[in-house]
Design an enzyme around this catalytic site. Sequence first.
Site, short mmCIF file in Angstrom:
data_model
loop_
_atom_site.label_atom_id
_atom_site.label_comp_id
_atom_site.label_asym_id
_atom_site.label_seq_id
_atom_site.Cartn_x
_atom_site.Cartn_y
_atom_site.Cartn_z
CB ALA A 151 -29.90 -17.61 17.24
CB SER A 199 -30.99 -21.24 24.70
OG SER A 199 -29.62 -20.90 24.76
NE ARG A 236 -26.88 -17.65 29.39
CZ ARG A 236 -25.65 -17.36 29.80
NH1 ARG A 236 -25.07 -18.06 30.75
NH2 ARG A 236 -24.98 -16.35 29.26
CG HIS A 293 -25.13 -7.05 18.22
ND1 HIS A 293 -23.95 -7.04 17.52
CD2 HIS A 293 -25.78 -8.17 17.85
CE1 HIS A 293 -23.91 -8.12 16.75
NE2 HIS A 293 -25.00 -8.82 16.94
CG ASP A 294 -25.71 -11.55 20.78
OD1 ASP A 294 -25.20 -10.97 19.80
OD2 ASP A 294 -26.39 -12.59 20.65
CB THR A 295 -21.32 -9.55 18.90
OG1 THR A 295 -22.04 -10.66 18.38
CG2 THR A 295 -19.84 -9.74 18.65
N GLY A 350 -19.24 -19.71 24.45
CA GLY A 350 -19.37 -21.13 24.73
C GLY A 350 -18.37 -22.00 24.00
#
Length: 504
Positions: free
Chosen positions: A16, A18, A20, A242-244, A422
């Site tokens: 949400a 950044s 990569r 979905h990133d999760t 992170g």
Amino acid sequence: MNTIPIPYFFAVDLGATSGRTILGCSVEGKLKLRELTRFPNTIIQTGTHYYWDIYALYNEIIRGLKLVADEGIHIISIGIDTWGCDFVLIGKDGGILRNPYCYRDPHTDGAMEEYFKLIPKEKVYEKTGIQFMQFNSLFQLATLRRNHDSALEAADKILFIPDALIYMLTNESVCEYTVLSTSQLMDPRTQRIDTELIDVIGLKESQFGRYVQPGEVVGALSKEVQDMTGLGAVQVVAVAGHDTGSAVAAVPAKDERFAYLSCGTWSLLGIETKEPIINERSLDYNFTNEGGIEGTTRCLKDICGMWLLERARKEKQGLSKEDGKKQPFSWPEDVNQINHDAMEAPAFQSFINPDDPRFANPQSMIEAIQDYCHETGQHVPDNYRELARCIFESLALRYRQVLGYLKELAPFPIERLHVIGGGTRNHYLMQMTANSTGLPVIAGPVEGTALGNIMLQHYSLGLAQDRFDMRKNIAESIDLQTYQPQDTTAWDAAYKRFLNVTNN
């Protein structure tokens, strides 16, 4: 002598704030990652609305692919993961009708109540098992329809963000299981869109792309993208979009008796189950049932995470507790310094409910936290040390509360908490979480989402047998740190105060 080039996998990981592009490969049985590019993902405000720049994100993917071609790197496949809920509207001519709304846009204020006039809340939950949040795709779409949105009226296809980027690369329209599952459009038992939910707002199942599962090959780079990048017809794989979902795929667990915490801008705390958990208690606790790998369900709850600190760090002033006037807030540039300095503030001075609506997108995060503490009769943080400590302790105590709900719902005992993302870099928060929950906390990997993305590309080629085989490979490739509970008596007392302050 000719050498065989190392096969690489190309991961796009968009959050949400950044994004990569990352290269991954396997060297002597261990996964190695290399970050190619990093770029901001900026919310754009125009008038009263907030948008994502889908073209800028696409351009960053192209930039990363060009770097790959320039270096002569051989990539096997490409996978894309992003946040959930938001979507892109595609016209009949195949063009994007406008930049997509951001889930933080206020146009969905009151949207749930309006939709429940069409289908009752309890029925929506029984159908979907999804946590009620006003930015869920169901309520975004209902809002657009209610507002006679011209782009929705002209839309031929509705593609979630990772699927839209896949479309821009391949011209293929798909609807990937894990990102669809965040929308509150899907029945988790059938893994398809519930047509009754969309019929009442004038939409059709055919407007969404063909259903695909994580690990399924979608197609190859289009001729236009091949020409732009200098690459060939590289396969594009539907990872857990979905990133999760991709992050949970990377949890280095040996068996099912674990809870996971994806700790970043958002905190997502849950368990992995074979079947969705949909009952009165899960509804009362507002738990969500999202799609996982190999057809599993991620039963979890969204918790506001490091967004609190990220927003506060951007501000240079707050309110003085003496006279209520503005005063400077001098934040160190290094977030590790902030984490360290927070431990110099006294413990358990102030607590907030991280999920109070006032913290969703306030004009000033510092003042929102200060106001909350003032209204609840607590010490008001008036420097960055106290504010950061308030945030960390409140998150750790909220994790304990939600984990307690999970223990009631889980069909197995929860023996440990795996933390990925992170937030694992904040060793103080990790120890606080162990202290608060009373469970061993296994921290790592930091790059969980990227690792899960790349491992699912491996899986698509048959290089991993199942999800635990993938996780074993990941566990052998990274360093993990375990935090054992400490000072549990003090944390038990703090938890009682937290419940009183937050009225839970």
